[in-house]
Design a protein around this motif. Structure first.
Motif, PDB file in Angstrom:
ATOM      1  N   ILE A   1       0.861  -1.185   0.000  1.00 43.11           N
ATOM      2  CA  ILE A   1       0.000   0.000   0.000  1.00 43.11           C
ATOM      3  C   ILE A   1       0.897   1.235   0.000  1.00 43.11           C
ATOM      4  N   TYR A   2       0.509   2.261  -0.772  1.00 44.51           N
ATOM      5  CA  TYR A   2       1.364   3.444  -0.945  1.00 44.51           C
ATOM      6  C   TYR A   2       0.595   4.732  -0.644  1.00 44.51           C
ATOM      7  N   GLY A   3       1.370   5.792  -0.631  1.00 44.16           N
ATOM      8  CA  GLY A   3       0.776   7.127  -0.570  1.00 44.16           C
ATOM      9  C   GLY A   3       0.009   7.408   0.711  1.00 44.16           C
ATOM     10  N   GLY A   4       0.460   6.839   1.834  1.00 42.53           N
ATOM     11  CA  GLY A   4      -0.151   7.192   3.118  1.00 42.53           C
ATOM     12  C   GLY A   4      -1.432   6.438   3.443  1.00 42.53           C
ATOM     13  N   GLU A   5      -1.952   5.634   2.502  1.00 44.43           N
ATOM     14  CA  GLU A   5      -3.148   4.837   2.816  1.00 44.43           C
ATOM     15  C   GLU A   5      -2.740   3.685   3.730  1.00 44.43           C
ATOM     16  N   SER A   6      -3.732   3.075   4.417  1.00 41.50           N
ATOM     17  CA  SER A   6      -3.364   1.919   5.244  1.00 41.50           C
ATOM     18  C   SER A   6      -4.424   0.829   5.129  1.00 41.50           C
ATOM     19  N   HIS A   7      -4.024  -0.361   5.523  1.00 40.73           N
ATOM     20  CA  HIS A   7      -4.923  -1.513   5.402  1.00 40.73           C
ATOM     21  C   HIS A   7      -5.834  -1.625   6.611  1.00 40.73           C
ATOM     22  N   PHE A   8      -7.090  -1.953   6.364  1.00 38.99           N
ATOM     23  CA  PHE A   8      -8.045  -2.212   7.437  1.00 38.99           C
ATOM     24  C   PHE A   8      -8.784  -3.482   7.056  1.00 38.99           C
TER      25      PHE A   8
END
Ligand SMILES: Cc1ncc(COP(=O)(O)O)c(C=O)c1O
Length: 400
Positions: free
Chosen positions: A210-217
Motif C-alpha cells: 500500500i502506498y501514498g499514506g493509505e493503510s490496510h483495514f
C-alpha cells in the motif's frame, strides 16, 4: 473417451493464455518483449528466508507435519493478526495451505452449497468466479466503476443481496485495480453484511503493498459480529516475494476451520515442511527486505503515474491505484478506431495489437470482467516500464 465431470467442465480456460503464448513465442525468437503482464514481485525471496529453508533441510525437517500447519507457524500467524490487524484468533482457527489460491478454494468449498450466490465486485481477480462455479455456487457481479475509484459501495451490496446470497468476496488492496478501501467504506459494507448474515471472504494478500499514506483495514476488525462472518485469506507470496514457495493461510470461525482442517487432511495434507519453516522466518524475522521492496514498488508507481498523466491527452485515462502493483489503463477511447487497418473492438484487440506491433505484453481487462481497460503491472524494471509506456503512447497516437 473419459468424460470430465460437470463440475470441472464449467471452469473457463484462462483468457490470458493466448497472449502469454504469443509473448513467449516472440521471446523465443529473440524479440525483446516488455512485459506488463507480470503478477508477481520481480524481487528475490530475501536471503534469511531461503536460509531458513536450507536449515530445515539440514536439520532433517523433511517429514509430514500436522495437515493444517506447523503449530509454531500457526502461532506466528496468530501473532501477525494481532500485531498488524488487532484481531484475536486461536491457533486452531488458522489453516496453512498451498498458497492463498488454495486457501480461497478451501474457504469456498467449505461454505458454498449448490445454488448459493456469491457477490464478486468486478473487475475481479479471475480465479474467484471459476472457484465459485466449481463448487456449485453462482457468481453475481457488482460493478466497481472507475468513476467510484473502482470501489463498490454498501448501497450496491445491499441492492445485490437476494435470499440465496451467501457470500461477498472482498479484495482490498485489489487485483486488478489497485483500489484500497478506507475504513469508513469498509465499515459501511460490513454493516450491510452483518444485517443480512452475508459471509465475507476477505482476500488480503496485497495487505503490505500500500502506498501514498493509505493503510490496510481488515473487514473483520469492524465488529465481533463481522469477525464471526469473515474468512480472512492472506499469505506470503506477494509481501515477501515468495510466489513459488506456495504458502497461504486463512483465519476463520472455529467450525469452518475444523471442517477445512478435516478435508485438507484428506486432500493435500500439509504444505511442504521446508516452506513452512521459511515462512516462519518471513513472519518472525527482519522485515527490512520487505519494507525495501514496498518502497521500490512505491517509487516505480510514482514514475508510472507521472508518465500516465502525460498520456491522458491521448485518451488513455486511469484511476490512481493505492495498492498492489497494478494500474488499470482505460482504453475505451480507442474502440472503433483502427490500427494498421485492424478495427479495435475491445481490450483483447488492444492487447493483441500492442504485442504484435509494439512488443508490449499487457493483460486485457476482459479477463477481469471489464473490457474498457487493460491491466499494467509495474513488477518490471523502471527502464523497461518507461520504454513500454512510450510504446503504448506511440500506439495510441498511431490509431486512426
Ligand atoms: C487477489 C489475489 N488473491 C490471491 C492470489 C493467490 O496468491 P498465491 O500465489 O499465494 O496463491 C493472487 C495471485 O495473483 C491474487 O492476485
Amino acid at each position: 473417451m473419459i468424460e470430465v465431470s460437470k463440475r470441472v467442465s464449467l471452469i473457463a480456460p484462462s483468457m490470458t493464455l493466448a497472449i502469454s503464448a504469443k509473448a513467449n513465442e516472440l521471446k523465443a525468437a529473440g524479440v525483446k518483449v516488455i512485459n506488463f503482464g507480470v503478477g508477481e514481485p520481480d524481487f528475490n525471496t530475501p536471503e534469511h528466508i531461503c536460509n531458513a529453508a536450507k536449515d530445515a533441510l539440514d536439520k532433517g525437517y523433511t517429514k509430514y507435519v500436522a495437515a493444517a500447519g506447523l503449530p509454531a507457524l500457526k502461532k506466528a500467524v496468530v501473532k501477525k493478526l494481532k500485531t498488524d490487524n488487532n484481531l484475536d484468533y486461536d491457533p486452531s482457527q488458522i489453516i496453512i495451505s498451498n498458497g492463498a489460491k488454495h486457501s480461497i478454494f478451501n474457504a469456498i468449498f467449505a461454505t458454498i452449497n449448490a445454488g448459493d450466490e456469491v457477490l464478486i465486485p468486478k473487475p475481479y481477480w479471475l480465479t474467484y468466479p471459476e472457484v465459485v462455479k466449481s463448487c456449485g455456487g453462482v457468481p453475481e457481479y457488482i460493478y466497481a466503476t472507475p468513476r467510484h475509484g473502482y470501489k463498490i459501495t454498501a448501497a450496491q451490496v445491499e441492492a445485490a443481496i437476494r435470499p440465496q446470497t451467501k457470500m461477498l468476496i472482498f479484495n482490498s488492496p485489489c487485483n486488478p485495480t489497485g483500489a484500497v478501501y478506507t475504513e469508513k467504506e469498509i465499515r459501511a459494507i460490513a454493516e450491510v453484511c452483518v444485517a443480512h448474515n452475508i459471509v465475507v471472504l476477505a482476500d488480503e494478500i496485497y495487505e503490505k503493498l500500500i502506498y501514498g499514506g493509505e493503510s490496510h483495514f481488515s473487514i473483520a476488525q469492524c465488529s465481533p459480529e463481522m469477525k464471526d462472518l469473515t474468512i480472512i485469506v492472506n499469505g506470503v507470496s506477494k509481501s515477501y516475494a515468495m510466489t513459488g514457495w506456495r504458502l497461504g493461510y486463512l483465519a476463520c470461525p472455529p467450525n469452518v476451520a475444523k471442517a477445512i482442517s478435516s478435508f485438507q487432511s484428506h486432500s493435500t495434507s500439509n504444505v511442504n515442511t521446508m516452506t513452512q519453516y521459511a515462512t516462519l522466518a518471513a513472519l518472525e524475522g527482519v522485515q527490512q527486505p520487505m519494507v525495501d521492496m514496498v518502497a521500490a514498488f512505491g517509487r516505480r508507481r510514482e514514475k508510472m503515474l507521472e508518465k500516465l498523466d502525460g498520456m491522458k491527452s491521448l485518451g488513455l485515462d486511469y484511476v490512481k491505484p493505492d495498492g498492489a502493483f497494478y494500474v488499470m489503463l482505460l482504453c475505451d477511447n480507442l474502440f472503433g478506431k483502427t490500427y494498421k487497418g485492424v478495427k479495435i473492438h475491445g481490450s483483447m484487440d488492444v492487447a493483441d495489437l500492442l504485442l504484435t506491433h509494439k512488443q508490449v505484453a499487457i493483460t486485457p481487462g476482459v479477463c477481469f470482467g471489464d473490457d474498457d481497460a487493460v491491466r499494467l503491472s509495474y513488477a518490471l524494471s523502471t527502464a523497461d516500464m518507461l520504454e513500454g509506456l512510450e510504446r503504448i503512447a506511440d500506439f495510441a497516437r498511431e490509431c486512426e
